[in-house]
Design a protein around this motif. Sequence first.
Motif, mmCIF file in Angstrom:
data_model
loop_
_atom_site.group_PDB
_atom_site.id
_atom_site.type_symbol
_atom_site.label_atom_id
_atom_site.label_comp_id
_atom_site.label_asym_id
_atom_site.label_seq_id
_atom_site.Cartn_x
_atom_site.Cartn_y
_atom_site.Cartn_z
ATOM 1 N N SER A 391 97.259 -9.625 148.986
ATOM 2 C CA SER A 391 98.585 -9.124 148.620
ATOM 3 C C SER A 391 99.676 -9.896 149.356
ATOM 4 N N LEU A 392 99.496 -10.109 150.664
ATOM 5 C CA LEU A 392 100.496 -10.834 151.442
ATOM 6 C C LEU A 392 100.572 -12.301 151.012
ATOM 7 N N LEU A 393 99.415 -12.902 150.793
ATOM 8 C CA LEU A 393 99.388 -14.310 150.363
ATOM 9 C C LEU A 393 100.055 -14.479 149.008
ATOM 10 N N TYR A 394 99.733 -13.596 148.067
ATOM 11 C CA TYR A 394 100.342 -13.686 146.743
ATOM 12 C C TYR A 394 101.839 -13.408 146.811
ATOM 13 N N GLY A 395 102.235 -12.501 147.706
ATOM 14 C CA GLY A 395 103.656 -12.202 147.859
ATOM 15 C C GLY A 395 104.438 -13.416 148.325
ATOM 16 N N VAL A 396 103.908 -14.123 149.330
ATOM 17 C CA VAL A 396 104.577 -15.327 149.836
ATOM 18 C C VAL A 396 104.608 -16.413 148.757
ATOM 19 N N ALA A 397 103.460 -16.620 148.095
ATOM 20 C CA ALA A 397 103.402 -17.643 147.038
ATOM 21 C C ALA A 397 104.364 -17.310 145.900
ATOM 22 N N SER A 398 104.492 -16.031 145.571
ATOM 23 C CA SER A 398 105.424 -15.623 144.525
ATOM 24 C C SER A 398 106.864 -15.923 144.917
ATOM 25 N N LEU A 399 107.184 -15.716 146.201
ATOM 26 C CA LEU A 399 108.541 -16.027 146.669
ATOM 27 C C LEU A 399 108.861 -17.503 146.504
ATOM 28 N N VAL A 400 107.885 -18.371 146.801
ATOM 29 C CA VAL A 400 108.095 -19.817 146.697
ATOM 30 C C VAL A 400 108.484 -20.206 145.274
ATOM 31 N N ILE A 401 107.961 -19.470 144.294
ATOM 32 C CA ILE A 401 108.285 -19.758 142.893
ATOM 33 C C ILE A 401 109.499 -18.956 142.428
ATOM 34 N N ALA A 402 109.528 -17.660 142.747
ATOM 35 C CA ALA A 402 110.527 -16.760 142.170
ATOM 36 C C ALA A 402 111.931 -17.008 142.701
ATOM 37 N N VAL A 403 112.079 -17.298 143.989
ATOM 38 C CA VAL A 403 113.426 -17.448 144.560
ATOM 39 C C VAL A 403 114.143 -18.678 143.992
ATOM 40 N N PRO A 404 113.544 -19.881 144.023
ATOM 41 C CA PRO A 404 114.252 -21.014 143.403
ATOM 42 C C PRO A 404 114.520 -20.807 141.915
ATOM 43 N N MET A 405 113.535 -20.260 141.189
ATOM 44 C CA MET A 405 113.745 -20.003 139.767
ATOM 45 C C MET A 405 114.897 -19.041 139.554
ATOM 46 N N GLY A 406 114.893 -17.940 140.299
ATOM 47 C CA GLY A 406 115.936 -16.930 140.142
ATOM 48 C C GLY A 406 117.319 -17.463 140.462
ATOM 49 N N VAL A 407 117.423 -18.252 141.542
ATOM 50 C CA VAL A 407 118.725 -18.800 141.943
ATOM 51 C C VAL A 407 119.237 -19.788 140.900
ATOM 52 N N LEU A 408 118.382 -20.693 140.451
ATOM 53 C CA LEU A 408 118.814 -21.691 139.475
ATOM 54 C C LEU A 408 119.222 -21.055 138.145
ATOM 55 N N LEU A 409 118.465 -20.056 137.714
ATOM 56 C CA LEU A 409 118.830 -19.366 136.479
ATOM 57 C C LEU A 409 120.129 -18.578 136.654
ATOM 58 N N ALA A 410 120.374 -18.065 137.859
ATOM 59 C CA ALA A 410 121.650 -17.394 138.134
ATOM 60 C C ALA A 410 122.804 -18.381 138.057
ATOM 61 N N VAL A 411 122.584 -19.593 138.590
ATOM 62 C CA VAL A 411 123.628 -20.629 138.543
ATOM 63 C C VAL A 411 123.940 -20.986 137.092
ATOM 64 N N VAL A 412 122.901 -21.210 136.291
ATOM 65 C CA VAL A 412 123.118 -21.597 134.890
ATOM 66 C C VAL A 412 123.792 -20.476 134.107
ATOM 67 N N SER A 413 123.359 -19.240 134.344
ATOM 68 C CA SER A 413 123.884 -18.121 133.552
ATOM 69 C C SER A 413 125.343 -17.805 133.875
ATOM 70 N N THR A 414 125.829 -18.208 135.064
ATOM 71 C CA THR A 414 127.217 -17.909 135.445
ATOM 72 C C THR A 414 128.160 -19.071 135.150
ATOM 73 N N ARG A 415 127.640 -20.161 134.592
ATOM 74 C CA ARG A 415 128.493 -21.290 134.253
ATOM 75 C C ARG A 415 128.979 -21.167 132.817
ATOM 76 N N ASP A 416 130.236 -21.453 132.609
ATOM 77 C CA ASP A 416 130.823 -21.393 131.264
ATOM 78 C C ASP A 416 130.543 -22.705 130.544
ATOM 79 N N VAL A 417 129.253 -22.880 130.200
ATOM 80 C CA VAL A 417 128.825 -24.088 129.509
ATOM 81 C C VAL A 417 128.036 -23.679 128.266
ATOM 82 N N PRO A 418 127.946 -24.549 127.266
ATOM 83 C CA PRO A 418 127.183 -24.212 126.058
ATOM 84 C C PRO A 418 125.722 -23.864 126.406
ATOM 85 N N GLY A 419 125.254 -22.782 125.850
ATOM 86 C CA GLY A 419 123.869 -22.388 126.057
ATOM 87 C C GLY A 419 123.623 -21.481 127.234
#
Length: 591
Positions: A391-419
């Motif tokens: 559980s702890l190992l999967y939690g850490v590994a999930s953070l390595v993937i989820a945090v960058p993905m979540g931040v980048l998608l937040a950046v894209v979704s808040t930009r007033d650009v096509p798409g």
Amino acid sequence: MTVLRERFEAAALPLAAVATLALLTLLFYYPVGRVLSEAVLREGRLTVEPLVAVLTDPFFFGVLAQAAENPSVLWTAFEPHRIGPIVVPFPDYRLGLFGFTAYQALLSTLASVALGLPGAYVLARFEFPGRKTVRSLTAVPFVMPSIMVAIGFIATFGANGFVNDALAALGLPRIELLYTLPIIVLAHAFYDAPLVARVTATAWESVDAGTAETARSLGASPRRAFLDVVLPQLLPAILTGALLTFIFSFMSFAIVLALGGLSLATVEVWVYHKVSQLDYATASALATLEMLFSLVLTYAYLRYEARQRAESAARPAPRKQLIGRLDLDRLVVWAYVAVALLVFVTPMASMIVESVTGPNGFTLDYYRFLVDRQATAASFQIKPLTAVQNSLLYGVASLVIAVPMGVLLAVVSTRDVPGSKLVDTLSMAPFAVSGVVVGLGLLRGLVFGTSAFGYRFTVTGAVAVVAAHAVGAYPFVTRNVAPLLATIDRSVVESARTLGASRFRVLLDIELPQVFVGVVAGAAFAFAISIGEFDSTVILASGSSAYTMPVAIERFLGRRLGPATAMGCVLLFVTAVSFLVIDRLGEGRGM
């Protein structure tokens, strides 16, 4: 070197966004598409026969399936029902699996709203010590493992649970609530009522006190002022909370599996049952229909939320002190507090007490069982320490993937650009797709293997579990970061760009430091969600050593309640400590 660095910085953000979308496609859209394809493809041929077979089967769709062959059943299936001295005809409809799933979700929604609205009133209109802490605890449904809630309710309402022991001590007859619809509805209300309270309390605090005061000055009674002025302003928030609750209850899995079993199976439970029977065709057809229904509901929620989102400059009414001379208002509130403590505190307290209570009183035998089990269990059996480590190992590994993905998608979704709106919608799709569907797709698509470019690609169960956890967790990072990004002064960003800073450098040096608190909050949610994820994990970990603490609880539950409650307490401790540690790491780091 400077030119290369500038080129790298200029291309870094677009490349990261493309890589993120590619990863999202691999981890989510491809597995979900695999489930969909297995529901509409037979021997490489596109067909709707599997879906039609489900839609026309009375077991799955009840009277609606019967009406496809004989529409008259809709107005001929009436049976006499007595209401007092009067006998009236009432529809004698069979709901089917989908109908029952919607029915229990509707009852759960009504119970959650009934239990959550008084809580919203207390939070919005009363001041008391610990109010902010109580408000923070309304986020519990997002991080509390559902299987742990089920264990708590078994410890409370089971044959030898707290309630029946109390009734026996009072000389009253015992009650049988396990494997009944009321216990499922109550457990869902435990899980979802805080969400209703949180959403509605926020809206209640934004109601302008002046509007109600104006109504009162024009002669309206307090009741009429509330119904005509306050309630219309609260209704959007109530409907939002109710719709979310319905979606969560419709896709509920662990609670129904543990408290209802196959006798009260919902679509999710039946999909899992069919997977365990290796009937992947039926499982895929059921999962596809459920997914389409939940996507429609989630889309309606997102559209409704977008229309209701607005800045409020209202003057809220002053809060009343809860502790003071006992009047009618305070008496009603204290009565609600007593009910809330019984519903929200008793299950978790019962789980803790049950874990240290044996036939002869206080005991640590159940915890000793976990320790002994680690040393003596065969390789094919569940080992508690291994479950914690996984559980702890999967939690850490999930953070390595989820945090960058979540931040980048937040950046894209808040930009007033096509798409950007399309990306925002696509990135939130995991909210509308259950973990069971994601787990089934990953099992069929990646664990069993897929052929591409002349090779057979497969992954282990552990890798698939991390993928499923990351998919379920990253939207919480996006939802925590995006609102903060939207509040950043754009003139500061534009000034930095004017002075020659690349878009990537602006993100690193200006924007991320200002939203660091949101990143940490999202990471805390993501880690806690990974620790408690059960729906996808129980499918992907079957027959392998990739099991986690929630899966271990479900396995122990089939033996005895004591070891399951002990493992539940370990999960509760690890989840709470992990959430607090990650949250504390972010204190004082934001701007």
